[in-house]
Design a protein around this motif. Structure first.
Motif, PDB file in Angstrom:
ATOM      1  N   CYS A 172      -4.928  13.445  -3.493  1.00 55.15           N
ATOM      2  CA  CYS A 172      -4.181  12.084  -3.001  1.00 55.15           C
ATOM      3  C   CYS A 172      -4.833  10.837  -3.410  1.00 55.15           C
ATOM      4  O   CYS A 172      -6.013  10.928  -3.427  1.00 55.15           O
ATOM      5  CB  CYS A 172      -3.639  12.542  -1.654  1.00 55.15           C
ATOM      6  SG  CYS A 172      -2.785  11.211  -0.834  1.00 55.15           S
ATOM      7  N   VAL A 173      -4.313   9.688  -3.649  1.00 50.39           N
ATOM      8  CA  VAL A 173      -4.842   8.695  -3.903  1.00 50.39           C
ATOM      9  C   VAL A 173      -4.054   7.313  -2.938  1.00 50.39           C
ATOM     10  O   VAL A 173      -2.849   7.486  -2.747  1.00 50.39           O
ATOM     11  CB  VAL A 173      -4.871   7.985  -5.414  1.00 50.39           C
ATOM     12  CG1 VAL A 173      -3.434   7.942  -5.845  1.00 50.39           C
ATOM     13  CG2 VAL A 173      -5.639   6.907  -5.401  1.00 50.39           C
ATOM     14  N   LEU A 174      -4.789   6.575  -2.356  1.00 50.17           N
ATOM     15  CA  LEU A 174      -4.349   5.330  -1.863  1.00 50.17           C
ATOM     16  C   LEU A 174      -4.410   4.341  -2.840  1.00 50.17           C
ATOM     17  O   LEU A 174      -5.245   4.030  -3.147  1.00 50.17           O
ATOM     18  CB  LEU A 174      -5.170   4.979  -0.612  1.00 50.17           C
ATOM     19  CG  LEU A 174      -5.152   3.511   0.098  1.00 50.17           C
ATOM     20  CD1 LEU A 174      -3.491   3.824   0.841  1.00 50.17           C
ATOM     21  CD2 LEU A 174      -6.052   3.576   1.082  1.00 50.17           C
ATOM     22  N   ALA A 175      -2.935   3.627  -2.945  1.00 44.89           N
ATOM     23  CA  ALA A 175      -2.774   2.699  -4.026  1.00 44.89           C
ATOM     24  C   ALA A 175      -2.587   1.329  -3.135  1.00 44.89           C
ATOM     25  O   ALA A 175      -1.757   1.023  -2.438  1.00 44.89           O
ATOM     26  CB  ALA A 175      -1.731   2.959  -4.866  1.00 44.89           C
TER      27      ALA A 175
ATOM     28  N   ILE B 152      -8.352   8.345   6.368  1.00 40.70           N
ATOM     29  CA  ILE B 152      -6.820   8.467   6.206  1.00 40.70           C
ATOM     30  C   ILE B 152      -6.668   9.982   5.747  1.00 40.70           C
ATOM     31  O   ILE B 152      -5.918  10.745   6.305  1.00 40.70           O
ATOM     32  CB  ILE B 152      -6.141   7.505   4.909  1.00 40.70           C
ATOM     33  CG1 ILE B 152      -6.252   6.334   5.585  1.00 40.70           C
ATOM     34  CG2 ILE B 152      -4.825   8.421   4.927  1.00 40.70           C
ATOM     35  CD1 ILE B 152      -5.668   5.426   4.345  1.00 40.70           C
ATOM     36  N   GLY B 153      -7.916  10.569   5.030  1.00 39.66           N
ATOM     37  CA  GLY B 153      -7.629  11.941   4.729  1.00 39.66           C
ATOM     38  C   GLY B 153      -7.783  12.757   5.929  1.00 39.66           C
ATOM     39  O   GLY B 153      -7.272  13.871   6.201  1.00 39.66           O
ATOM     40  N   ALA B 154      -8.958  12.474   6.954  1.00 34.29           N
ATOM     41  CA  ALA B 154      -9.089  12.989   8.160  1.00 34.29           C
ATOM     42  C   ALA B 154      -7.929  12.978   9.032  1.00 34.29           C
ATOM     43  O   ALA B 154      -7.639  14.318   9.522  1.00 34.29           O
ATOM     44  CB  ALA B 154     -10.312  12.655   8.736  1.00 34.29           C
ATOM     45  N   CYS B 155      -7.122  12.270   8.799  1.00 34.58           N
ATOM     46  CA  CYS B 155      -5.842  12.070   9.982  1.00 34.58           C
ATOM     47  C   CYS B 155      -5.012  12.904   9.478  1.00 34.58           C
ATOM     48  O   CYS B 155      -4.381  13.601  10.135  1.00 34.58           O
ATOM     49  CB  CYS B 155      -5.697  10.566   9.854  1.00 34.58           C
ATOM     50  SG  CYS B 155      -4.336  10.216  11.212  1.00 34.58           S
ATOM     51  N   LEU B 156      -4.765  12.723   7.910  1.00 34.61           N
ATOM     52  CA  LEU B 156      -3.705  13.852   7.398  1.00 34.61           C
ATOM     53  C   LEU B 156      -4.259  15.177   7.483  1.00 34.61           C
ATOM     54  O   LEU B 156      -3.350  16.054   7.813  1.00 34.61           O
ATOM     55  CB  LEU B 156      -3.721  13.493   5.677  1.00 34.61           C
ATOM     56  CG  LEU B 156      -2.874  12.241   5.532  1.00 34.61           C
ATOM     57  CD1 LEU B 156      -3.454  11.994   4.072  1.00 34.61           C
ATOM     58  CD2 LEU B 156      -1.381  12.204   5.694  1.00 34.61           C
ATOM     59  N   SER B 157      -5.313  15.672   7.568  1.00 32.57           N
ATOM     60  CA  SER B 157      -5.827  17.000   7.887  1.00 32.57           C
ATOM     61  C   SER B 157      -5.476  17.493   9.325  1.00 32.57           C
ATOM     62  O   SER B 157      -5.186  18.368   9.534  1.00 32.57           O
ATOM     63  CB  SER B 157      -7.201  17.102   7.206  1.00 32.57           C
ATOM     64  OG  SER B 157      -7.682  17.006   5.998  1.00 32.57           O
TER      65      SER B 157
ATOM     66  N   VAL C  96      -8.197  10.174  -1.559  1.00 31.10           N
ATOM     67  CA  VAL C  96      -7.942  10.409  -0.020  1.00 31.10           C
ATOM     68  C   VAL C  96      -8.124  11.853  -0.200  1.00 31.10           C
ATOM     69  O   VAL C  96      -7.284  12.874  -0.564  1.00 31.10           O
ATOM     70  CB  VAL C  96      -6.564  10.080   0.365  1.00 31.10           C
ATOM     71  CG1 VAL C  96      -6.384  10.551   1.503  1.00 31.10           C
ATOM     72  CG2 VAL C  96      -6.406   8.658   0.258  1.00 31.10           C
ATOM     73  N   PRO C  97      -9.136  12.547   0.296  1.00 30.75           N
ATOM     74  CA  PRO C  97      -9.438  13.963   0.517  1.00 30.75           C
ATOM     75  C   PRO C  97      -8.537  14.558   1.473  1.00 30.75           C
ATOM     76  O   PRO C  97      -8.537  14.624   3.018  1.00 30.75           O
ATOM     77  CB  PRO C  97     -10.767  13.956   1.159  1.00 30.75           C
ATOM     78  CG  PRO C  97     -11.304  12.595   1.834  1.00 30.75           C
ATOM     79  CD  PRO C  97     -10.251  11.847   0.989  1.00 30.75           C
ATOM     80  N   ALA C  98      -7.467  15.002   1.076  1.00 28.88           N
ATOM     81  CA  ALA C  98      -6.552  15.551   2.099  1.00 28.88           C
ATOM     82  C   ALA C  98      -5.964  17.278   1.484  1.00 28.88           C
ATOM     83  O   ALA C  98      -4.858  17.267   0.869  1.00 28.88           O
ATOM     84  CB  ALA C  98      -5.063  14.824   2.165  1.00 28.88           C
ATOM     85  N   GLY C  99      -6.898  18.126   1.887  1.00 24.00           N
ATOM     86  CA  GLY C  99      -6.210  19.385   1.513  1.00 24.00           C
ATOM     87  C   GLY C  99      -6.313  19.732   0.254  1.00 24.00           C
ATOM     88  O   GLY C  99      -7.081  19.360  -0.337  1.00 24.00           O
TER      89      GLY C  99
ATOM     90  N   ALA D  14       0.882  -1.264  -0.095  1.00 23.23           N
ATOM     91  CA  ALA D  14      -0.148   0.051  -0.107  1.00 23.23           C
ATOM     92  C   ALA D  14       0.909   1.176   0.015  1.00 23.23           C
ATOM     93  O   ALA D  14       2.039   1.197   0.422  1.00 23.23           O
ATOM     94  CB  ALA D  14      -0.912  -0.098   1.169  1.00 23.23           C
ATOM     95  N   GLY D  15       0.571   2.286  -0.598  1.00 27.12           N
ATOM     96  CA  GLY D  15       1.018   3.531  -0.341  1.00 27.12           C
ATOM     97  C   GLY D  15       0.172   4.804  -0.722  1.00 27.12           C
ATOM     98  O   GLY D  15      -0.734   4.387  -1.517  1.00 27.12           O
ATOM     99  N   LEU D  16       0.768   5.903  -0.444  1.00 25.03           N
ATOM    100  CA  LEU D  16      -0.205   7.117  -0.828  1.00 25.03           C
ATOM    101  C   LEU D  16       0.715   8.083  -1.857  1.00 25.03           C
ATOM    102  O   LEU D  16       1.760   7.997  -1.980  1.00 25.03           O
ATOM    103  CB  LEU D  16      -0.203   8.136   0.488  1.00 25.03           C
ATOM    104  CG  LEU D  16      -1.050   7.635   1.449  1.00 25.03           C
ATOM    105  CD1 LEU D  16      -0.852   8.625   2.936  1.00 25.03           C
ATOM    106  CD2 LEU D  16      -2.671   7.614   0.986  1.00 25.03           C
TER     107      LEU D  16
END
Length: 217
Positions: free
Chosen positions: A171-174, A199-204, A164-167, A111-113
């Motif tokens: 961003c995409v989770l692969a 994941i997006g919420a955590c990044l934000s 991945v909604p991150a600002g 997995a990767g961002l």
């Protein structure tokens, strides 16, 4: 009140509705096939119709079992996603967690961002995902594997890509798996979509925390 139906009435009904048994092939399982004295053509015709009815019944059972298997797989994935989200809550380095912890929790190989502007061209994620936000790919192209999986490209015989909604940076989770599909069906896509949002919420959250630290300095 019950009505008595004699054989003549049944004969008349079948003559008036010649496609009745075609519309109700399940009835053939309850009928005795004609004996040869009634004629080779009739016997062969009935045998063919019985065979077709059995094939239809077997096909219906197979489709039901496939659907049930897909629903079970989706439910199992949803449970694993919830475990992933709980594990994510205390992480300070989401990218590291995605790469090293998420595969084991999710039961996949890699997995990767990936972010636009960091190896991905602007607009490429929207082009990949469209409005759906999740793409399940049973056989990703070599180009997609190189672009989105990096050194894990050989593992991505099957893949899933999740927005991945991150600002402001898209961003995409692969997600990659060697020997089976990462997910299947609407339930699987919905579960992965929830993971992408978490994941997006955590990044934000982490980005806001860094901004507060910088502001205090």
């Amino acid at each position: 009140m019950s009505a008595t139906i004699d054989s003549a009435a049944v004969v008349r009904f079948l003559r008036d509705n010649p496609d009745f048994l075609t519309r109700h092939p399940e009835l053939y399982r309850h009928l005795a096939p004609p004996a040869r004295p009634h004629g080779e053509v009739l016997a062969d015709h009935m045998a063919s119709m019985l065979h077709r009815a059995r094939l239809d019944a077997a096909d219906a059972r197979a489709k039901a079992e496939t659907r049930l298997g897909t629903e079970r797989a989706g439910a199992d994935l949803a449970v694993r996603v919830r475990v992933c989200v709980l594990a994510l809550l205390g992480e300070d380095d989401v990218g590291e967690w995605v790469e090293h912890s998420l595969p084991g929790l999710l039961g996949i190989d890699a997995a990767g961002l990936r972010r636009e502007g960091d190896g991905l061209a602007a607009g490429s994620i929207n082009a990949l995902l469209g409005a759906a936000g999740v793409r399940l790919d049973a056989a990703p192209s070599p180009e997609l594997r190189r672009m989105l999986h990096g050194s894990a490209a050989p593992l991505a015989q099957h893949a899933a890509y999740v927005r991945v909604p991150a600002g402001t940076a898209a961003c995409v989770l692969a997600l990659a798996c060697r020997d089976r599909e990462v997910a299947s069906g609407a339930a699987g896509a919905e579960a992965l979509g929830f993971l992408g949002e978490a994941i997006g919420a955590c990044l934000s959250r982490l980005a806001r925390a860094r901004m507060r630290v910088v502001a205090r300095q």
